[in-house]
Design a protein around this motif. Sequence first.
Motif, PDB file in Angstrom:
ATOM      1  N   PRO A   1     -20.193  45.883 115.322  1.00 34.91           N
ATOM      2  CA  PRO A   1     -18.745  45.369 114.642  1.00 34.91           C
ATOM      3  C   PRO A   1     -17.685  46.076 115.385  1.00 34.91           C
ATOM      4  N   ALA A   2     -17.932  47.141 115.925  1.00 32.05           N
ATOM      5  CA  ALA A   2     -16.375  48.021 116.431  1.00 32.05           C
ATOM      6  C   ALA A   2     -16.396  47.164 117.824  1.00 32.05           C
ATOM      7  N   ARG A   3     -17.196  46.656 118.723  1.00 30.43           N
ATOM      8  CA  ARG A   3     -16.999  45.785 119.696  1.00 30.43           C
ATOM      9  C   ARG A   3     -16.450  44.563 119.068  1.00 30.43           C
ATOM     10  N   ASN A   4     -16.750  44.162 118.152  1.00 32.40           N
ATOM     11  CA  ASN A   4     -16.135  42.744 117.515  1.00 32.40           C
ATOM     12  C   ASN A   4     -14.862  42.825 117.281  1.00 32.40           C
ATOM     13  N   LEU A   5     -14.367  44.166 116.885  1.00 37.29           N
ATOM     14  CA  LEU A   5     -12.871  44.219 116.500  1.00 37.29           C
ATOM     15  C   LEU A   5     -11.923  43.843 117.630  1.00 37.29           C
ATOM     16  N   PHE A   6     -12.596  44.241 118.742  1.00 39.65           N
ATOM     17  CA  PHE A   6     -11.516  44.114 119.905  1.00 39.65           C
ATOM     18  C   PHE A   6     -12.135  43.153 121.119  1.00 39.65           C
ATOM     19  N   ALA A   7     -13.083  42.322 120.481  1.00 40.04           N
ATOM     20  CA  ALA A   7     -13.351  41.239 121.266  1.00 40.04           C
ATOM     21  C   ALA A   7     -12.252  40.026 121.367  1.00 40.04           C
ATOM     22  N   LYS A   8     -12.148  39.173 122.456  1.00 35.83           N
ATOM     23  CA  LYS A   8     -11.247  38.229 122.597  1.00 35.83           C
ATOM     24  C   LYS A   8     -11.678  37.087 121.520  1.00 35.83           C
ATOM     25  N   ARG A   9     -13.018  36.730 121.242  1.00 33.40           N
ATOM     26  CA  ARG A   9     -13.593  35.799 120.203  1.00 33.40           C
ATOM     27  C   ARG A   9     -14.027  36.625 119.327  1.00 33.40           C
ATOM     28  N   GLN A  10     -13.185  37.168 118.306  1.00 39.19           N
ATOM     29  CA  GLN A  10     -13.836  37.838 117.321  1.00 39.19           C
ATOM     30  C   GLN A  10     -14.351  37.274 116.099  1.00 39.19           C
ATOM     31  N   LEU A  11     -15.594  37.629 115.797  1.00 42.91           N
ATOM     32  CA  LEU A  11     -16.312  36.925 114.851  1.00 42.91           C
ATOM     33  C   LEU A  11     -15.833  37.359 113.386  1.00 42.91           C
ATOM     34  N   MET A  12     -15.833  36.521 112.702  1.00 42.21           N
ATOM     35  CA  MET A  12     -15.492  36.638 111.200  1.00 42.21           C
ATOM     36  C   MET A  12     -16.606  36.413 110.134  1.00 42.21           C
ATOM     37  N   ASN A  13     -17.007  37.633 109.410  1.00 47.33           N
ATOM     38  CA  ASN A  13     -18.117  37.633 108.355  1.00 47.33           C
ATOM     39  C   ASN A  13     -19.263  37.214 108.930  1.00 47.33           C
ATOM     40  N   ALA A  14     -19.561  38.154 110.163  1.00 47.54           N
ATOM     41  CA  ALA A  14     -20.866  37.816 110.788  1.00 47.54           C
ATOM     42  C   ALA A  14     -21.714  39.210 110.441  1.00 47.54           C
ATOM     43  N   SER A  15     -22.954  39.150 110.613  1.00 46.27           N
ATOM     44  CA  SER A  15     -24.058  40.214 110.414  1.00 46.27           C
ATOM     45  C   SER A  15     -24.944  40.206 111.684  1.00 46.27           C
ATOM     46  N   PHE A  16     -25.052  41.467 112.252  1.00 44.59           N
ATOM     47  CA  PHE A  16     -25.582  41.440 113.625  1.00 44.59           C
ATOM     48  C   PHE A  16     -27.039  41.931 113.405  1.00 44.59           C
ATOM     49  N   ASN A  17     -27.438  42.130 112.226  1.00 45.02           N
ATOM     50  CA  ASN A  17     -28.863  42.170 112.015  1.00 45.02           C
ATOM     51  C   ASN A  17     -29.606  41.744 110.889  1.00 45.02           C
ATOM     52  N   ARG A  18     -30.862  41.773 110.585  1.00 43.44           N
ATOM     53  CA  ARG A  18     -31.315  41.127 109.597  1.00 43.44           C
ATOM     54  C   ARG A  18     -31.235  41.712 108.168  1.00 43.44           C
ATOM     55  N   TRP A  19     -30.652  43.130 108.185  1.00 42.45           N
ATOM     56  CA  TRP A  19     -30.503  43.845 107.049  1.00 42.45           C
ATOM     57  C   TRP A  19     -29.176  43.779 106.288  1.00 42.45           C
ATOM     58  N   HIS A  20     -28.110  43.103 107.026  1.00 39.43           N
ATOM     59  CA  HIS A  20     -26.928  42.909 106.568  1.00 39.43           C
ATOM     60  C   HIS A  20     -26.090  44.389 106.320  1.00 39.43           C
ATOM     61  N   LEU A  21     -26.418  45.025 107.454  1.00 40.50           N
ATOM     62  CA  LEU A  21     -25.755  46.323 107.690  1.00 40.50           C
ATOM     63  C   LEU A  21     -24.829  46.569 108.785  1.00 40.50           C
ATOM     64  N   ALA A  22     -23.662  47.194 108.729  1.00 40.86           N
ATOM     65  CA  ALA A  22     -22.610  47.385 109.646  1.00 40.86           C
ATOM     66  C   ALA A  22     -22.243  45.711 110.139  1.00 40.86           C
ATOM     67  N   ASN A  23     -21.475  45.088 109.247  1.00 38.96           N
ATOM     68  CA  ASN A  23     -21.102  43.611 109.439  1.00 38.96           C
ATOM     69  C   ASN A  23     -19.991  43.492 109.937  1.00 38.96           C
ATOM     70  N   ALA A  24     -19.380  42.425 110.500  1.00 40.51           N
ATOM     71  CA  ALA A  24     -18.226  42.187 110.802  1.00 40.51           C
ATOM     72  C   ALA A  24     -17.441  41.378 109.546  1.00 40.51           C
ATOM     73  N   TYR A  25     -16.041  41.704 109.239  1.00 38.45           N
ATOM     74  CA  TYR A  25     -15.457  40.798 108.056  1.00 38.45           C
ATOM     75  C   TYR A  25     -14.153  40.264 108.503  1.00 38.45           C
ATOM     76  N   GLY A  26     -13.587  39.629 107.558  1.00 38.67           N
ATOM     77  CA  GLY A  26     -12.309  39.000 107.906  1.00 38.67           C
ATOM     78  C   GLY A  26     -12.239  37.678 107.115  1.00 38.67           C
ATOM     79  N   ALA A  27     -10.835  37.236 106.898  1.00 43.19           N
ATOM     80  CA  ALA A  27     -10.808  35.878 106.152  1.00 43.19           C
ATOM     81  C   ALA A  27      -9.645  35.418 106.541  1.00 43.19           C
ATOM     82  N   PHE A  28      -9.333  34.109 106.201  1.00 44.86           N
ATOM     83  CA  PHE A  28      -8.032  33.163 106.441  1.00 44.86           C
ATOM     84  C   PHE A  28      -7.493  33.403 107.972  1.00 44.86           C
TER      85      PHE A  28
END
Length: 469
Positions: A310-337
């Motif tokens: 999720p830290a890398r995603n914050l500064f990625a050119k194509r930032q993911l919104m509301n994404a989970s990077f593991n099966r356990w829903h821990l340390a996710n990426a968030y965002g809205a609108f």
Amino acid sequence: MDWLEADGFEVARQVLQRGIAAVYAIAFLSAVAQFRVLLGEHGLLPVPRYLARTSARGPTLFRWRYSDGLLLAVAWTGAVVALLLVAGLPQAGPPWLPMAAFLLLWGLYMSIVNVGQTFYGFGWETLLLEAGFLAAFLGSNDIAPPVTVLWLFIWLAFRLEFGAGMIKIRGDRVWRDLTALYYHHETQPMPNPGSWFFHHLPKPLHKVEVAGNHFAQLVVPFFLFFPQPIGSIAAAILIITQLWLVLSGNFAWLNWLTIIIASAALGDRAIAAVLPGDPALTPDYGPTPLWFTVVVLAVTALMVVLSYWPARNLFAKRQLMNASFNRWHLANAYGAFGSITRERFEIVVEGTLDGDRWEEYQFKGKPGDPRRLPRQFAPYHLRLDWLMWFLALGVPGDSWFIPLLRRLLAADPRTLRMLRRDPFDGAAPKQVRARVFHYRYSTWSELRRTGQWWVRRPVGLLVAPTSRL
């Protein structure tokens, strides 16, 4: 290990534990009321059919067998345990007791989310799971809250707010030119009683609101990591911003859960400074058991490793919104609108008994009758109403919407209870159809003249008149 003990954050711990548990209670009670109709054995998207077609994307108790009875057992168990935590009973025992209670909530709710399909495809589901997991390691009342767990909550608040801010800045130009709120209050998924009034605020004030939002999401989160009282001031700004959003719209439990998570940065002294009198907020703690220290450090290490994505995603050119990077829903990426719709369209479902006179079904939360002021439902989540908003945006929904129309044709009692008004009082209509309407807020003069909060006009047909087979 005294360095692991966070003296002066007892109120933060109480707010985190009891607040997160309260949101879990709402989530489980929502499952009791809605899951069987939407996803049960005879639901719109039946879980048994889903599991037969594909494997669930993560751990779930229902992987081996699903039944509506088991779902109710899971949901009621979760609700009861959550309410016990709200009352503070497990926290009065040894540290393993609230740990076990929160891990149980996390596991039970993850079982529901991982088979919830599109009806559970919202960012606040993963947010609740991550927050519940972290809350398990806050300890009990007898020991000081672990400082590393509080830092993990602050890191979660940072990702939640800064991620949402970056999504906006990178997304729609109306966020960059400060005009987003010219449209948002009118086109948001589910307006509340205040939304009409917020929409009619002066446009210069709307620009100030957007600028304030950018400040709160892109600047303030960094100050959460600062020493007290700066951390508390940053948390207070985030909390006030979220309360403003609570007043202006229905976003399920997203805003309330954000407020709870941001409270991790509130110090007891800062709270005492603004409360009347001089309350003694921090008790005398006993020694922290060695086993608990080892567990907390292991969990902290795990979350630090998982935070890379999720830290890398914050500064990625194509930032993911509301994404989970593991099966356990821990340390996710968030965002809205990240994008704002400029016009509002609504799907209006109608039925007829005689093929001539059409009557409208009314939903609980989404706009329908132009004379009805939108109601307040958050933090409760009306899942069907939210999907109706996405359907009106053009998001494919045949998999659940056509079954919904079939249930209405059959006058299914459970489905009808999901609605605010059945125009036929339980009788089965001869036909149903779905029409598309353009909605806009009425002006002050239109409201005084007609009593209508909305002005609408038909623009097309989504589903032609359909009869019972």
